[in-house]
Design a protein around this motif. Structure first.
Motif, short mmCIF file in Angstrom:
data_model
loop_
_atom_site.label_atom_id
_atom_site.label_comp_id
_atom_site.label_asym_id
_atom_site.label_seq_id
_atom_site.Cartn_x
_atom_site.Cartn_y
_atom_site.Cartn_z
N LEU A 1 1.00 4.78 -9.45
CA LEU A 1 1.17 5.85 -8.68
C LEU A 1 0.37 7.18 -9.31
CD1 LEU A 1 2.64 5.71 -5.93
CD2 LEU A 1 4.82 6.82 -6.94
N HIS B 1 -3.03 19.28 1.74
CA HIS B 1 -4.41 20.13 2.07
C HIS B 1 -4.12 21.61 2.39
CE1 HIS B 1 -6.14 16.47 1.53
NE2 HIS B 1 -6.65 16.25 2.38
N LYS C 1 0.84 -0.94 0.00
CA LYS C 1 0.04 -0.08 0.10
C LYS C 1 1.00 1.16 0.13
CE LYS C 1 -4.42 -0.28 0.08
NZ LYS C 1 -5.14 0.47 -0.93
N ALA D 1 1.27 15.44 -6.48
CA ALA D 1 0.37 14.46 -5.61
C ALA D 1 0.78 14.78 -4.10
CB ALA D 1 0.75 12.88 -6.08
N GLN E 1 -3.59 9.76 6.31
CA GLN E 1 -4.84 10.24 7.24
C GLN E 1 -6.05 9.28 7.00
OE1 GLN E 1 -4.64 12.62 9.88
NE2 GLN E 1 -2.57 11.93 9.04
N SER E 2 -6.14 8.43 5.73
CA SER E 2 -7.09 7.61 5.69
C SER E 2 -6.29 6.28 5.93
CB SER E 2 -7.72 7.84 4.07
OG SER E 2 -8.17 9.04 4.18
N ARG F 1 -1.37 16.99 7.32
CA ARG F 1 -0.69 15.76 6.66
C ARG F 1 -1.37 15.40 5.33
NH1 ARG F 1 3.77 14.63 8.55
NH2 ARG F 1 3.44 12.52 7.21
N LEU G 1 -7.07 3.86 -11.25
CA LEU G 1 -5.47 3.61 -10.84
C LEU G 1 -5.39 2.06 -10.65
CD1 LEU G 1 -3.48 5.79 -10.12
CD2 LEU G 1 -4.07 5.55 -7.98
N SER H 1 0.77 8.07 1.86
CA SER H 1 1.08 9.42 1.49
C SER H 1 1.00 10.14 2.85
CB SER H 1 0.11 9.85 0.37
OG SER H 1 0.47 11.36 -0.12
C1 LIG Z 1 -10.58 12.85 11.52
C2 LIG Z 1 -10.67 12.61 9.96
C3 LIG Z 1 -11.55 13.74 9.14
C4 LIG Z 1 -11.26 13.84 7.73
N1 LIG Z 1 -12.26 14.52 7.19
C5 LIG Z 1 -12.31 14.68 5.83
C6 LIG Z 1 -13.16 15.35 5.10
O1 LIG Z 1 -14.02 16.28 5.61
N2 LIG Z 1 -12.97 15.38 3.86
C7 LIG Z 1 -12.11 14.78 2.96
O2 LIG Z 1 -12.03 14.66 1.79
N3 LIG Z 1 -11.32 13.98 3.72
C8 LIG Z 1 -11.20 14.10 5.02
N4 LIG Z 1 -10.31 13.13 5.65
C9 LIG Z 1 -9.25 12.40 5.04
C10 LIG Z 1 -8.20 13.10 4.52
O3 LIG Z 1 -8.52 14.31 3.90
C11 LIG Z 1 -6.89 12.44 4.11
O4 LIG Z 1 -5.94 13.24 3.95
C12 LIG Z 1 -7.07 11.99 2.57
O5 LIG Z 1 -8.35 11.24 2.31
C13 LIG Z 1 -6.23 10.98 2.06
O6 LIG Z 1 -4.91 11.48 1.78
P1 LIG Z 1 -3.54 10.97 2.54
O7 LIG Z 1 -2.56 11.78 1.88
O8 LIG Z 1 -3.59 11.13 3.89
O9 LIG Z 1 -3.63 9.49 2.10
P2 LIG Z 1 -3.21 8.41 2.73
O10 LIG Z 1 -4.04 8.11 3.90
O11 LIG Z 1 -1.78 8.15 2.76
O12 LIG Z 1 -3.58 7.15 1.62
C14 LIG Z 1 -4.86 6.97 1.23
C15 LIG Z 1 -5.20 6.10 0.19
O13 LIG Z 1 -4.50 6.45 -0.92
C16 LIG Z 1 -3.57 5.79 -1.48
N5 LIG Z 1 -2.67 6.58 -1.95
C17 LIG Z 1 -2.27 7.78 -1.34
N6 LIG Z 1 -1.14 8.39 -2.33
C18 LIG Z 1 -1.21 7.88 -3.51
C19 LIG Z 1 -0.65 8.00 -4.67
N7 LIG Z 1 0.01 9.01 -4.91
N8 LIG Z 1 -0.78 7.16 -5.71
C20 LIG Z 1 -1.43 6.03 -5.66
N9 LIG Z 1 -2.15 5.89 -4.24
C21 LIG Z 1 -1.96 6.59 -3.07
C22 LIG Z 1 -3.02 5.01 -0.38
O14 LIG Z 1 -2.48 3.74 -0.68
C23 LIG Z 1 -4.29 4.76 0.40
O15 LIG Z 1 -4.98 3.68 -0.08
C24 LIG Z 1 -10.41 12.94 7.08
C25 LIG Z 1 -9.33 12.08 7.83
C26 LIG Z 1 -9.44 12.20 9.11
C27 LIG Z 1 -8.54 11.58 10.11
#
Ligand SMILES: Cc1cc2nc3c(=O)[nH]c(=O)nc-3n(C[C@H](O)[C@H](O)[C@H](O)COP(=O)(O)OP(=O)(O)OC[C@H]3O[C@@H](n4cnc5c(N)ncnc54)[C@H](O)[C@@H]3O)c2cc1C
Lengths: 291, 797
Positions: free
Chosen positions: A166, A78, A29, A74, A35-36, A109, A161, A32
């Motif tokens: 990526l 935010h 996995k 990428a 946060q998800s 993050r 994807l 990034s």
């Molecule tokens: C309390 C809380 C509240 C939130 N509220 C919201 C909200 O209101 N609205 C909203 O939109 N989001 C919300 N989020 C989610 C947040 O915005 C995440 O940042 C976003 O969904 C995922 O981004 P990330 O960089 O953290 O990805 P990650 O958590 O690192 O990855 C998420 C997924 O994407 C994949 N991935 C990541 N980057 C790539 C890439 N470059 N290429 C291919 N695959 C990739 C990963 O493998 C994983 O499956 C919330 C999160 C939390 C913890």
């Protein structure tokens, strides 16, 4: 709430990340902003064997304008979307949308690439890139692919994807003269995922929409670019026109029901959003009171 | 009743030159907590400590056919996998009943389920390993075979003959019923000009503590002693119950309660998984740590407020309320919680409905039923929000029927401020309340008339604001009438020991506990004020059954009123002892001396005579210089329990100003006001923040919080994303005002303030929403008031 054991690799380049993804297939996995991904791992909803951390890959960073295209890496967080002057100037819809994503700690993050790859249908950014008619750039071992945002999202947490690709950047056409945007969502609390939301990009001339891309979120399994918006193009918007567009919108949406809202409520809120969008960008309807 | 801050006739010991009473002083523990140097149970590490993870039932009701833990036991770093049957050799089951709640029944509950699970989340096995992560890995490989049984989920059907009985030995699913009939209710309704009735529905919710429940249990086989480190509100209660069920003497159990990350009543109960942790330590002869994770917290921390209450009110055309009648139904899960029982909330609803008002005609029925959901029990403001929402909702409904302003109808019916002492139809005795003074103060604070004018003006623009008012009473400072009379070994008295040490500093041990309310601060404020010692010199020790006097702890808004009075009395004795010695040393008389600013002074002119430090030096190191026969006593202990009134009632009134977006059903909280009367205010900031925090929890209930179960008894939103706690972004400014009517039961005069905010906040919001929706003819008597509920009521969807 502890993740099960996993291996961790910090990718040094896109090529290196792709090698690891190919080697591990579905068992790897991408990490990034985490946060998800991390909450899902801690809840043991997923237990990947390998985490490929792309956080240090400089190729994935940066916001740049090249001609008519605003290119956003990428790894853009935010908070960067929120603060970037380039984005405010050329894609202000994203600035506004980012303000609705979660809370400061998460915005510090979470990344654009992560949000789009994650493809939560209630997310702000996927709908925004659809409204902006952006192109999503992905990289695999056989090279780069460019996918129209409207075709990128294929279902709940599903995208075009593959597990061996990526997401590297998003390309947004820069805002033209007369462009206008509208962003609004209904969420129970600040920072929550929306119950229904609308990201819209328009061109307004002489009090009319000459173009309107209205991308609804949280009312389907992916961002929905409403066909109903065509009913508002090049026409003076009266309550009757709006009512017809609303009815069309109601027919084309097939929202899910969950704890926050029934399907009927989501449909209703989407209609309110469409009306408020029209009224915000063009002023109240020509005849009759507010809607 | 006075509106001034102190009554000089009564507060002589407190009304001193350097008094801290009535002043905002920073909490002594602030720096420690702000620098991250607090010690929570979650932080604790002991040598050889193991971690337990409970494997929990995925079913609401099922027979356990078999448990296969062979693979888990073989995994590296797994210490043990223990089933309910195995654990039952070390710990006995319990039944959560009390004799004063007549007819209350429940079934024996085990620390870990043995044959049958009765709610989704009940533990079926304990997996003990060297780390939580390893234990979670191992738990995944334990195979439990279940045979699903029919689950009783809807409380309305729990008593139907065709509904399965959860505990066949009990005969039916009725845990408790109480009926009350006071005055002449039927005649009163018959004579009423208008009658209003409604079904009030309350969402089941829970008190989400920042730090989850956490225990480290350490059985020391050499000492034959169990030390329990636990974030609890009642250390002595835990000591007694742990000892009772492990077959130990109380003296073999020590309970230590360090910092606690929030409690709200969640941490005043005995939970099965905590009992299992004590037992595991005894069984495995090593320290065992249990820290609930967030999902477990939602599934096992007590829930509250799952009530459906039919209410009826009668009124004369002049606004006189003639009678109240209620029929309350609540579902408490499969067992009555131990040891405080799950009948108290319904019992409180019966006690409190109509409480602020004069009418003597009141009929009530409350039924408490079993169901296959997590247990319900006492959470902040037990029963009050139900009683207040029903009462105040009914008052507004009937006011609207006779076209009377909501404030006016309350003014005509609230018990007069000079009518005390008096009693309610349910037998509650009120010493001194101040409903009218509170209402007058509220009107000024909120600018009621101007708001009404604003509301009217906005309506013309299709903007819908609402004003909601809710008067309330609050139970505080409970005597033995709460639990002791029913046979529970839960102390209603508290004790404080104060001593002057050899350098003139003060050490104070109290049996009340600190979970963020400021118990430590208020104790130091009282002791410092009474003794004439500065607060920095007062060190307060709490939360250790080996090292504090015996007492109840901190719950039911009792810490300040009961523990504070014990502190005052102990400090008074110590002061007298110090002055006696000072008089000897100074060849003066105690009456001519006083203690001010850490020194003995001449009472008449304040001139310094001897520093406390010097006095202590003489007493501890040179007693030979004192006259023959003098034995100094620089330590004093006093205990206190209210004897006159079973409860010190407080009162107050809240108001809410909101906007409803009638297109979307969203409610915006614009402003909230509270005027309350908790008697003597020791630290205004602590009181105000207790009120505000309480209001926020009430606003959570009004708009957001709900444990959503499906028809199979599955809790479907057991996480912080789907269970909506109130967050700062949605909270309005909350203005707090006070009326001060000290209780004469104690010299301190303090009543409780911990639950007043929660008691009335939801009622005020619900009334405000209905006020806003008046032009639409919609009336909603259900909380939480979600957009879905409001849009449905408006007929928009
Ligand atoms: C309390 C809380 C509240 C939130 N509220 C919201 C909200 O209101 N609205 C909203 O939109 N989001 C919300 N989020 C989610 C947040 O915005 C995440 O940042 C976003 O969904 C995922 O981004 P990330 O960089 O953290 O990805 P990650 O958590 O690192 O990855 C998420 C997924 O994407 C994949 N991935 C990541 N980057 C790539 C890439 N470059 N290429 C291919 N695959 C990739 C990963 O493998 C994983 O499956 C919330 C999160 C939390 C913890």
């Amino acid at each position: 709430m502890k993740a099960s054991a996993f291996s961790y690799a910090r990718a040094t380049s896109v090529a290196n990340a792709l090698e690891l993804l190919v080697a591990y297939g579905d068992k790897a996995k991408v990490l990034s902003g985490g946060q998800s991904l991390m909450p899902a791992m801690n809840l043991r909803l997923i237990s990947p064997e390998l985490i490929v951390d792309i956080g240090e890959i400089t190729e994935l960073r940066g916001i740049a304008v090249r001609g008519d295209i605003l290119s956003i890496g990428a790894l853009t967080r935010h908070v960067d979307l929120l603060r970037s002057p380039e984005i405010a100037a050329h894609a202000p819809l994203l600035t506004e949308a980012a303000a609705h994503v979660a809370h400061p700690a998460i915005r510090n993050r979470g990344t654009l690439g992560g949000s789009l790859a994650h493809a939560d249908p209630a997310s702000e950014l996927p709908a925004s890139v659809v409204a902006l008619n952006a192109t999503i750039v992905v990289s695999g071992q056989t090279g780069e692919r460019r996918i129209a945002a409207g075709e990128f999202f294929t279902g709940i947490y599903e995208t075009a994807l593959s597990a061996q690709e990526l997401l590297i950047a998003v390309e947004v056409p820069v805002a033209q003269k007369n462009s206008a945007h509208f962003f609004h969502e209904f969420a129970r609390r600040h920072g929550d995922y929306a119950i229904a939301g609308l990201a819209a990009q328009a061109i307004v001339q002489a009090g009319l929409f000459t173009e309107l891309r209205a991308a609804f979120f949280a009312v389907g399994d992916r961002p929905i670019l409403a066909k109903a918006a065509t009913k508002l193009i090049n026409i003076r918007i009266t309550p009757a026109v709006l009512a017809e567009a609303s009815a069309t919108l109601g027919e084309e949406l097939d929202p899910q029901e969950d704890q926050q809202a029934s399907a009927a409520m989501r449909r209703h809120l989407a209609k309110i959003l469409l009306a408020r969008c029209a009224s915000a960008l063009l002023g109240p309807p020509a005849a009759g009171g507010p809607v | 009743m006075t509106v001034a801050s102190a009554n000089p006739d009564r507060l002589t010991v407190l009304d001193r030159p350097n008094s801290y009473i009535g002043k905002v002083v920073p909490r002594p523990n602030l720096e420690r907590l702000m620098q991250g140097r607090g010690l929570y149970v979650s932080d604790m590490e002991l040598p050889r400590m193991a971690h337990v993870v409970f494997l929990r039932s995925p079913h609401a009701h099922a027979k356990i056919i078999g448990i296969d833990a062979v693979e888990a036991r073989r995994m590296p770093n797994v210490i043990a996998v223990v089933t309910g049957r195995e654990l039952a050799t070390v710990i006995t089951p319990w039944v959560g009943v009390l004799s004063h709640l007549k007819g209350l029944k429940s079934a024996p509950q085990h620390a870990i389920a043995i044959d049958r699970v009765c709610w989704q989340g009940e533990a079926v096995a304990a997996v003990v390993a060297t780390s939580r992560a390893v234990a979670e890995d191992a738990a995944e490989s334990v195979r439990v075979e279940y045979q699903e049984l029919d689950a009783v989920t809807d409380m309305r059907a729990a008593l139907d003959p065709e509904t399965p009985v959860i505990h066949p030995s009990l005969g039916d699913n009725l845990a408790f019923e109480r009926n009350l009939d006071a005055g002449a209710v039927d005649a009163a309704f018959a004579e009423s000009d208008e009658v209003a009735e409604a079904d009030f529905i309350f969402g089941r919710h829970t008190g989400v503590t920042l730090e989850p429940r956490a225990v480290v249990a350490d059985w020391n086989i050499a000492e034959q002693r169990l030390t329990v480190y636990q974030g609890t509100q009642a250390p002595h209660m835990v000591q007694n119950i742990a000892a009772l069920h492990l077959g130990l003497a109380d003296s073999q159990v020590r309970v230590v309660c360090k910092d606690v990350g929030g409690s709200f009543g969640i941490k005043v109960h005995i939970y099965a998984d905590e009992m299992a942790t004590y037992a595991l330590s005894k069984l495995l002869r090593r320290p065992v740590k249990f820290v609930a994770d967030r999902v477990e917290s939602f599934n096992t921390d007590i829930h509250a407020r799952d009530h459906r209450c039919k209410g009826r009110i009668g009124v004369k055309r002049d606004g006189t309320i003639t009678a109240f009648e209620i029929d309350d139904l609540t579902g408490i899960g499969p067992y009555s919680m131990y040891p405080r029982t799950s009948a108290i909330e319904a019992n409180q609803v019966v006690n409190l409905v109509g409480g602020p008002y004069r009418t003597k005609n009141y009929r009530a029925r409350a039924r408490v039923v079993f169901q296959n959901k997590n247990l319900m029990c006492q959470y902040r403001a037990v029963g009050h929000p139900i009683a207040c929402s029903v009462t105040e909702g009914l008052v507004d409904l009937v006011a609207s029927k006779i076209g009377m302003d909501p404030v006016e109808i309350r003014r005509r019916n609230l018990i007069a401020d000079d009518a005390y002492p008096c009693a309610s139809p349910s037998g509650l005795r009120f010493e001194q309340l101040s409903h009218h003074a509170a209402m007058s103060k509220l009107m000024t604070m909120m600018g009621y008339d101007a708001l009404r004018a604003e509301q009217t003006a906005l309506r013309k623009k299709n903007i819908h604001h609402g004003i909601g008012i809710a008067s309330f009473i609050e139970v505080t400072n409970p005597s033995a009438a709460f639990y002791g009379v029913g046979g529970a070994r839960i102390s209603s008295q508290d004790g404080v020991a104060v001593r002057l040490d050899a350098t003139g500093s003060v050490i104070c041990q109290t049996s009340i506990t600190e979970q963020g309310q400021g118990s430590e601060s208020l104790t130091a404020q009282i002791v410092g004020s009474v003794l004439g010692v500065s607060m920095e010199r007062v060190r307060v020790i709490l939360g250790d059954t080996d090292n504090t006097p015996y007492g109840g702890g901190t719950w039911a808004s009792r810490g300040a009123g009961i523990g504070g009075e014990a502190a005052l009395q102990a400090a008074k004795i110590l002061r007298k002892n110090v002055l006696d010695i000072a008089a000897t040393i100074l060849q003066s008389s105690p009456a001519e001396l006083d203690i001010v600013n850490n020194a003995v002074v001449t009472a008449s002119d304040g001139s310094p005579r001897i520093e406390l430090r010097e006095l202590a030096r003489i007493v501890y190191f040179r007693p030979d210089t004192l006259p023959p026969g003098i034995q100094a006593e620089l330590m004093a202990t006093r205990h206190f329990v209210p004897r006159e009134y079973p409860f010190a009632f407080t009162n107050g009134v809240q108001a809410s100003w909101i906007e409803v977006d009638t297109d979307t059903g969203f409610v915006k909280l614009l402003k909230h006001w509270v005027v309350e009367d908790c008697g003597t205010i020791i630290n205004p900031q602590l009181v105000d923040e207790q009120i505000r925090g309480g209001v926020v929890q009430g606003l959570g209930a009004a708009l957001f919080e709900k444990c959503i179960y499906d028809e199979r008894g599955q809790l479907t939103n057991a996480n912080m994303a789907d269970y909506l706690v109130p967050m700062s972004g949605e909270m309005p400014d909350i203005d707090v005002g006070h009326v001060v009517s000290p209780t004469t039961e104690s010299e301190l005069g303090a009543k409780g303030a911990g639950e007043a905010g929660t008691a009335g906040a939801a009622a005020a919001v619900a009334n405000a929403v209905n006020d806003a929706l008046k032009p639409f003819g919609a009336i909603i008597t259900e909380i939480p008031l979600t957009p879905q509920v409001i849009l449905t009521a408006l007929g928009r969807i």
